[in-house]
Design a protein around this motif. Structure first.
Motif, PDB file in Angstrom:
ATOM      1  N   ILE A  94       0.837  -1.202   0.000  1.00 38.42           N
ATOM      2  CA  ILE A  94       0.000   0.000   0.000  1.00 38.42           C
ATOM      3  C   ILE A  94       0.872   1.252   0.000  1.00 38.42           C
ATOM      4  CG2 ILE A  94      -1.595   1.367   1.410  1.00 38.42           C
ATOM      5  CD1 ILE A  94      -2.892  -1.269   2.291  1.00 38.42           C
ATOM      6  N   ARG A  95       1.870   1.293   0.884  1.00 35.86           N
ATOM      7  CA  ARG A  95       2.729   2.470   0.955  1.00 35.86           C
ATOM      8  C   ARG A  95       3.530   2.647  -0.336  1.00 35.86           C
ATOM      9  NH1 ARG A  95       1.963   6.401   2.279  1.00 35.86           N
ATOM     10  NH2 ARG A  95       3.865   7.202   3.249  1.00 35.86           N
ATOM     11  N   ALA A  96       3.957   1.552  -0.949  1.00 40.82           N
ATOM     12  CA  ALA A  96       4.679   1.675  -2.216  1.00 40.82           C
ATOM     13  C   ALA A  96       3.795   2.345  -3.263  1.00 40.82           C
ATOM     14  CB  ALA A  96       5.143   0.298  -2.701  1.00 40.82           C
ATOM     15  N   TYR A  97       2.548   1.930  -3.342  1.00 36.89           N
ATOM     16  CA  TYR A  97       1.607   2.538  -4.297  1.00 36.89           C
ATOM     17  C   TYR A  97       1.436   4.024  -3.994  1.00 36.89           C
ATOM     18  CZ  TYR A  97      -2.854   3.672  -6.525  1.00 36.89           C
ATOM     19  OH  TYR A  97      -3.842   4.270  -7.260  1.00 36.89           O
ATOM     20  N   GLU A  98       1.216   4.356  -2.734  1.00 35.46           N
ATOM     21  CA  GLU A  98       0.981   5.754  -2.356  1.00 35.46           C
ATOM     22  C   GLU A  98       2.214   6.616  -2.594  1.00 35.46           C
ATOM     23  OE1 GLU A  98      -2.253   4.841   1.237  1.00 35.46           O
ATOM     24  OE2 GLU A  98      -0.110   5.006   1.687  1.00 35.46           O
ATOM     25  N   LEU A  99       3.380   6.092  -2.228  1.00 37.22           N
ATOM     26  CA  LEU A  99       4.613   6.862  -2.399  1.00 37.22           C
ATOM     27  C   LEU A  99       4.977   7.026  -3.871  1.00 37.22           C
ATOM     28  CD1 LEU A  99       6.644   5.321   0.544  1.00 37.22           C
ATOM     29  CD2 LEU A  99       5.749   7.653   0.419  1.00 37.22           C
ATOM     30  N   ALA A 100       4.640   6.037  -4.688  1.00 39.28           N
ATOM     31  CA  ALA A 100       4.869   6.173  -6.129  1.00 39.28           C
ATOM     32  C   ALA A 100       4.057   7.343  -6.688  1.00 39.28           C
ATOM     33  CB  ALA A 100       4.520   4.870  -6.844  1.00 39.28           C
ATOM     34  N   ILE A 101       2.821   7.485  -6.228  1.00 41.61           N
ATOM     35  CA  ILE A 101       2.013   8.637  -6.650  1.00 41.61           C
ATOM     36  C   ILE A 101       2.679   9.934  -6.188  1.00 41.61           C
ATOM     37  CG2 ILE A 101      -0.178   9.841  -6.345  1.00 41.61           C
ATOM     38  CD1 ILE A 101      -1.564   7.157  -6.230  1.00 41.61           C
ATOM     39  N   GLU A 102       3.081   9.969  -4.925  1.00 33.75           N
ATOM     40  CA  GLU A 102       3.725  11.171  -4.392  1.00 33.75           C
ATOM     41  C   GLU A 102       4.935  11.576  -5.230  1.00 33.75           C
ATOM     42  OE1 GLU A 102       4.840  11.610  -0.370  1.00 33.75           O
ATOM     43  OE2 GLU A 102       3.079  10.591   0.421  1.00 33.75           O
ATOM     44  N   GLU A 103       5.713  10.585  -5.659  1.00 32.59           N
ATOM     45  CA  GLU A 103       6.971  10.871  -6.353  1.00 32.59           C
ATOM     46  C   GLU A 103       6.798  11.084  -7.853  1.00 32.59           C
ATOM     47  OE1 GLU A 103       9.757  11.629  -5.071  1.00 32.59           O
ATOM     48  OE2 GLU A 103       9.216  11.196  -2.989  1.00 32.59           O
ATOM     49  N   GLY A 104       5.563  11.033  -8.340  1.00 33.63           N
ATOM     50  CA  GLY A 104       5.303  11.372  -9.728  1.00 33.63           C
ATOM     51  C   GLY A 104       5.403  10.237 -10.722  1.00 33.63           C
ATOM     52  N   VAL A 105       5.429   8.991 -10.237  1.00 35.59           N
ATOM     53  CA  VAL A 105       5.416   7.844 -11.148  1.00 35.59           C
ATOM     54  C   VAL A 105       4.129   7.876 -11.970  1.00 35.59           C
ATOM     55  CG1 VAL A 105       5.294   5.319 -11.264  1.00 35.59           C
ATOM     56  CG2 VAL A 105       6.897   6.426  -9.684  1.00 35.59           C
ATOM     57  N   GLU A 106       4.224   7.588 -13.253  1.00 36.78           N
ATOM     58  CA  GLU A 106       3.060   7.672 -14.133  1.00 36.78           C
ATOM     59  C   GLU A 106       2.330   6.344 -14.316  1.00 36.78           C
ATOM     60  OE1 GLU A 106       3.651   9.860 -17.778  1.00 36.78           O
ATOM     61  OE2 GLU A 106       5.319  10.982 -16.887  1.00 36.78           O
ATOM     62  N   PHE A 107       3.046   5.225 -14.163  1.00 36.59           N
ATOM     63  CA  PHE A 107       2.412   3.912 -14.377  1.00 36.59           C
ATOM     64  C   PHE A 107       2.996   2.904 -13.401  1.00 36.59           C
ATOM     65  CE2 PHE A 107       1.912  -0.058 -17.094  1.00 36.59           C
ATOM     66  CZ  PHE A 107       0.573  -0.211 -16.768  1.00 36.59           C
ATOM     67  N   PHE A 108       2.118   2.203 -12.699  1.00 35.15           N
ATOM     68  CA  PHE A 108       2.492   1.300 -11.605  1.00 35.15           C
ATOM     69  C   PHE A 108       1.951  -0.092 -11.913  1.00 35.15           C
ATOM     70  CE2 PHE A 108       1.795  -0.799  -7.546  1.00 35.15           C
ATOM     71  CZ  PHE A 108       2.768  -0.318  -6.687  1.00 35.15           C
ATOM     72  N   VAL A 109       2.821  -1.097 -11.898  1.00 29.45           N
ATOM     73  CA  VAL A 109       2.405  -2.490 -12.098  1.00 29.45           C
ATOM     74  C   VAL A 109       2.719  -3.274 -10.826  1.00 29.45           C
ATOM     75  CG1 VAL A 109       2.699  -4.600 -13.446  1.00 29.45           C
ATOM     76  CG2 VAL A 109       2.800  -2.365 -14.584  1.00 29.45           C
ATOM     77  N   LEU A 142      -6.682  -1.657  -7.800  1.00 29.79           N
ATOM     78  CA  LEU A 142      -7.590  -1.429  -8.925  1.00 29.79           C
ATOM     79  C   LEU A 142      -8.721  -0.492  -8.537  1.00 29.79           C
ATOM     80  CD1 LEU A 142      -7.891  -4.877 -10.747  1.00 29.79           C
ATOM     81  CD2 LEU A 142      -6.389  -2.937 -11.248  1.00 29.79           C
ATOM     82  N   ALA A 143      -9.193  -0.596  -7.297  1.00 32.77           N
ATOM     83  CA  ALA A 143     -10.227   0.332  -6.822  1.00 32.77           C
ATOM     84  C   ALA A 143      -9.680   1.757  -6.746  1.00 32.77           C
ATOM     85  CB  ALA A 143     -10.751  -0.108  -5.459  1.00 32.77           C
ATOM     86  N   GLN A 144      -8.447   1.906  -6.231  1.00 29.91           N
ATOM     87  CA  GLN A 144      -7.824   3.226  -6.167  1.00 29.91           C
ATOM     88  C   GLN A 144      -7.596   3.801  -7.560  1.00 29.91           C
ATOM     89  OE1 GLN A 144      -7.162   4.989  -3.292  1.00 29.91           O
ATOM     90  NE2 GLN A 144      -8.303   3.305  -2.370  1.00 29.91           N
ATOM     91  N   ASN A 145      -7.300   2.944  -8.502  1.00 22.60           N
ATOM     92  CA  ASN A 145      -7.003   3.395  -9.860  1.00 22.60           C
ATOM     93  C   ASN A 145      -8.180   4.115 -10.500  1.00 22.60           C
ATOM     94  OD1 ASN A 145      -5.045   3.297 -12.167  1.00 22.60           O
ATOM     95  ND2 ASN A 145      -6.710   2.168 -13.132  1.00 22.60           N
ATOM     96  N   GLN A 146      -9.379   3.782 -10.081  1.00 23.62           N
ATOM     97  CA  GLN A 146     -10.554   4.419 -10.664  1.00 23.62           C
ATOM     98  C   GLN A 146     -10.557   5.927 -10.433  1.00 23.62           C
ATOM     99  OE1 GLN A 146     -14.216   2.375  -9.617  1.00 23.62           O
ATOM    100  NE2 GLN A 146     -13.203   0.390  -9.676  1.00 23.62           N
ATOM    101  N   SER A 147     -10.026   6.350  -9.292  1.00 27.63           N
ATOM    102  CA  SER A 147     -10.002   7.785  -8.999  1.00 27.63           C
ATOM    103  C   SER A 147      -8.624   8.406  -9.150  1.00 27.63           C
ATOM    104  CB  SER A 147     -10.519   8.039  -7.575  1.00 27.63           C
ATOM    105  OG  SER A 147      -9.779   7.285  -6.626  1.00 27.63           O
ATOM    106  N   ASN A 148      -7.554   7.589  -9.163  1.00 25.48           N
ATOM    107  CA  ASN A 148      -6.195   8.126  -9.183  1.00 25.48           C
ATOM    108  C   ASN A 148      -5.511   8.064 -10.542  1.00 25.48           C
ATOM    109  OD1 ASN A 148      -6.347   8.584  -6.410  1.00 25.48           O
ATOM    110  ND2 ASN A 148      -5.450   6.592  -5.891  1.00 25.48           N
ATOM    111  N   GLN A 149      -6.163   7.459 -11.548  1.00 24.96           N
ATOM    112  CA  GLN A 149      -5.433   7.187 -12.784  1.00 24.96           C
ATOM    113  C   GLN A 149      -5.081   8.438 -13.584  1.00 24.96           C
ATOM    114  OE1 GLN A 149      -7.608   4.913 -15.799  1.00 24.96           O
ATOM    115  NE2 GLN A 149      -9.471   5.253 -14.611  1.00 24.96           N
ATOM    116  N   THR A 150      -5.669   9.578 -13.258  1.00 28.53           N
ATOM    117  CA  THR A 150      -5.236  10.801 -13.928  1.00 28.53           C
ATOM    118  C   THR A 150      -3.850  11.213 -13.445  1.00 28.53           C
ATOM    119  OG1 THR A 150      -6.412  12.110 -12.265  1.00 28.53           O
ATOM    120  CG2 THR A 150      -7.576  11.637 -14.335  1.00 28.53           C
ATOM    121  N   ARG A 151      -3.459  10.772 -12.248  1.00 29.89           N
ATOM    122  CA  ARG A 151      -2.109  11.044 -11.731  1.00 29.89           C
ATOM    123  C   ARG A 151      -1.166   9.880 -12.002  1.00 29.89           C
ATOM    124  NH1 ARG A 151      -1.864  13.164  -5.695  1.00 29.89           N
ATOM    125  NH2 ARG A 151       0.315  13.396  -6.364  1.00 29.89           N
ATOM    126  N   MET A 152      -1.626   8.659 -11.706  1.00 30.61           N
ATOM    127  CA  MET A 152      -0.803   7.466 -11.935  1.00 30.61           C
ATOM    128  C   MET A 152      -1.714   6.306 -12.310  1.00 30.61           C
ATOM    129  SD  MET A 152       1.899   5.474  -9.414  1.00 30.61           S
ATOM    130  CE  MET A 152       0.638   4.604  -8.428  1.00 30.61           C
TER     131      MET A 152
END
Length: 370
Positions: A94-109, A142-152
């Protein structure tokens, strides 16, 4: 064209190595790998493939994760739950996903596994910590991606047991040579296992990174095929010309086997850094009892309504036309690869004095820090 930088957590694992190789050798990507040990043979192998940056640290550190993700275009994260335990893996994913957004990563697998406990209808005998921990967080991402995909944007890469484990030492699926016969003693009953080949993992992950818009929100569930015990032994015999057999065993015999569990106390935590006093911690026996119960209920019959793990093989044929499609196909390629690389034929490679390890956890002897 400049290479896109992909940050990888889990780069030196069995799955991570071919994924890094594929990304780097494509010429389209550079990789930054998080590792605890820059002097390890596995990390040096990664560097032999091309531009691989180094971050020395651990997935269980916000500072190290930020350093890994900062400035990267993409991220592939596959945390080792057998190191951390189920609960710790869930938190740090969870923290890896959140921190990737913070750091500006565009695509997370996310390197993911099936949520088999849920697939079973939440029957306790199917609880498999290293699967369910990933599967829960995969659904959350995947649930988070529905609202966060404009950022990552985010996608899941859902695999299964590596077919290489059937011909490697000290795995839950290891072969032994008994009186000249390749023998697998496993509690599979009449079930089947949706194996994946590691080289195919490399192809599929690159396919995801090559088109993030197409991949966003995808759970790419991959496998070779649902391989039964009969499929396994018949394929091995056909490719090697040597006899093979499957012996169905109960859990007591399986967990007493020296082929897989010699030197391990199966009543210890499945995650060797997990707290044994935590009531949420599964033992090795509990974890792998669920693992095998899942495959016992995932038979190769396509009409099996109770099949716990399913795959869309027609879709996989379209995505990867050259994929491994059967146990025979896998063994034939491994036989050719071994001869070409000077390792010997497949039959030679499974002999007791020649068989190698594929899993990092067994090389590390289930020791080390998070």
């Amino acid at each position: 064209m400049s290479r896109r930088l992909v940050a990888v957590v889990g780069a030196t694992g069995a799955q991570g190595i071919p994924i890094v190789r594929s990304l780097v050798q494509s010429g389209s990507y550079a990789v930054r790998a998080l590792t605890r040990d820059a002097s390890s043979a596995r990390f040096k192998e990664l560097q032999s493939y091309g531009p691989v940056e180094l971050v020395v640290g651990t997935f269980a550190s916000e500072t190290d994760l930020r350093a890994t993700f900062r400035g990267a275009w993409g991220a592939f994260v596959n945390i080792d739950g057998f190191n951390s335990g189920e609960k710790t893996e869930m938190f740090w994913t969870i923290r890896a996903y959140e921190l990737a957004i913070e750091e500006g990563v565009e695509f997370f697998v996310l390197g993911n596994l099936d949520y088999v406990y849920k697939n079973s209808g939440f029957r306790p005998e199917f609880r498999t910590g290293h699967y369910d921990g990933k599967g829960r967080i995969g659904e959350w991402i995947l649930a988070q991606n529905q609202s966060n995909q404009t950022r990552m944007k985010a996608a899941l890469f859902t695999t299964g047991p590596y077919m290489e484990m059937t011909i490697s030492a000290r795995t839950p699926l290891s072969v032994s040579i008994e009186n000249g016969v390749a023998t697998w003693r496993l509690p599979l009953n009449d079930g089947a296992i949706p194996f994946i080949a590691l080289d195919d993992c490399a192809y599929y992950v690159k396919w995801l990174f090559d088109d993030p818009v197409r991949a966003s929100g995808t759970d790419l569930q991959v496998a070779i095929d649902h391989v039964s015990a009969r499929d396994l032994t018949a394929a091995f015999e056909k490719v090697t010309g040597h006899p093979a057999r499957f012996v169905n065993v109960g859990f007591d015999e399986y967990f007493g086997s020296s082929v897989t569990w010699a030197g391990y106390d199966t009543e210890k935590p499945a995650g060797y850094n997990a707290d044994p006093a935590d009531p949420a911690t599964l033992t090795l026996r509990e974890n792998f009892s669920g693992f095998w119960t899942c495959w016992q209920h995932s038979g190769a019959d396509k009409n099996n309504s109770e099949k716990i793990v399913r795959r869309d093989y027609e879709l996989l044929d379209k995505i990867h036309p050259g994929r491994v499609r059967s146990a025979e196909d896998f063994f034939r390629r491994e036989n050719e690869k071994g001869i070409e690389n000077g390792l010997g034929s497949l039959w030679e490679r499974v002999q007791p004095d020649r068989i190698r390890q594929i899993l990092k956890i067994t090389e590390d002897q289930r020791t080390g820090t998070i």
